[in-house]
Design an enzyme around this catalytic site. Structure first.
Site, PDB file in Angstrom:
ATOM      1  N   VAL A   1      66.300  23.907  80.429  1.00 28.74           N
ATOM      2  CA  VAL A   1      65.256  24.775  80.877  1.00 28.74           C
ATOM      3  C   VAL A   1      64.560  24.501  82.055  1.00 28.74           C
ATOM      4  O   VAL A   1      64.168  25.722  83.024  1.00 28.74           O
ATOM      5  CB  VAL A   1      63.818  24.604  79.816  1.00 28.74           C
ATOM      6  CG1 VAL A   1      62.542  25.010  80.634  1.00 28.74           C
ATOM      7  CG2 VAL A   1      64.309  24.321  78.864  1.00 28.74           C
ATOM      8  N   CYS A   2      64.761  22.729  82.606  1.00 29.26           N
ATOM      9  CA  CYS A   2      65.089  22.769  84.112  1.00 29.26           C
ATOM     10  C   CYS A   2      65.441  24.359  84.943  1.00 29.26           C
ATOM     11  O   CYS A   2      64.859  24.133  86.104  1.00 29.26           O
ATOM     12  CB  CYS A   2      64.585  21.707  84.953  1.00 29.26           C
ATOM     13  SG  CYS A   2      63.362  20.231  84.018  1.00 29.26           S
ATOM     14  N   SER A   3      67.144  24.248  84.472  1.00 30.41           N
ATOM     15  CA  SER A   3      67.864  24.957  85.645  1.00 30.41           C
ATOM     16  C   SER A   3      67.419  26.444  85.867  1.00 30.41           C
ATOM     17  O   SER A   3      66.686  27.304  86.557  1.00 30.41           O
ATOM     18  CB  SER A   3      69.267  25.407  84.557  1.00 30.41           C
ATOM     19  OG  SER A   3      69.445  23.392  85.040  1.00 30.41           O
TER      20      SER A   3
END
Length: 222
Positions: free
Chosen positions: A44-46
């Site tokens: 998700v951070c990506s």
């Protein structure tokens, strides 16, 4: 501990993908958005880092400097952004904004940890925080997402448009407002004052209560 709206945002020193940085010196007299992510090399951070990078030019248009922070090392950040650049087909060699490595203590002091999500060692992950800081170094907006929910960077740009508009004009923006749409005249302004301030005029919406509290005026920045 956290920080409240209207307070001066704490200054701090950190190491980033672009070298050592002092936060207040970095933003100078600009608007700024500081946002955090739970961990490098996570799915998700990506998506968030990619979305933020693709919107960087829109933040620039608004005079907003960007800084991403987490407890991961600078070397980890540098490796991770290479993945982001490939995933999002970015041709530029330089990532558009710095990623900082900060202490867990700083994140705790700013209320940026998610107690419900922990890493492999049992420590709380960094939450997905968004702080918008004005040219006066004061906190103008804070949004706190849990580690499991990705952010909408179009919404962050929308609220920055509202913050910058309402900092200079005596209007408020309604739900789902976008730049260019009608605004609401603030209640503390009399009709006589509104006539002077808004050359395009304003209209009053009739409601059953007969109170004239809904006054619409064109976006003053257009």
């Amino acid at each position: 501990m956290g920080i409240n709206l209207g307070q001066v945002f704490p200054n701090f020193d950190c190491k980033t993908t672009e070298g050592d940085l002092n936060f207040h010196e970095y933003i100078k007299d600009s608007w700024a958005v500081l946002f955090s992510h739970p961990a490098d090399y996570t799915p998700v951070c990506s998506t968030e880092l990619g979305a933020a990078a693709l919107q960087h030019c829109e933040f620039q248009k608004r005079g907003v400097k960007m800084l991403e922070v987490s407890v991961d090392s600078v070397e980890s950040h540098k490796g991770w952004v290479k993945d982001i650049q490939v995933l999002y087909s970015m041709s530029e060699k330089r990532f558009p904004f710095p990623l900082a490595s900060v202490s867990r203590q700083l994140l705790s002091d700013l209320g940026m940890l998610d107690p419900d999500e922990v890493d492999s060692t049992g420590l709380p992950l960094t939450a997905r925080c968004v702080f918008v800081i004005g040219p006066d170094k004061k906190l103008k907006l804070s949004i706190l997402y849990p580690a499991t929910t990705g952010r909408n960077f179009h919404e962050i740009l929308r609220v920055i448009d509202s913050l910058q508009l309402t900092a200079n004009s005596k209007v408020a923006t309604p739900a789902n407002w976008k730049k260019g749409e009608k605004c609401r005249v603030i209640p503390s302004l009399s009709d006589e004052e509104a006539v002077k301030l808004f050359p395009k005029g304003f209209e009053v919406t009739e409601v059953p209560s007969k109170k004239s509290y809904i006054r619409l005026t064109p976006d003053p920045s257009i």
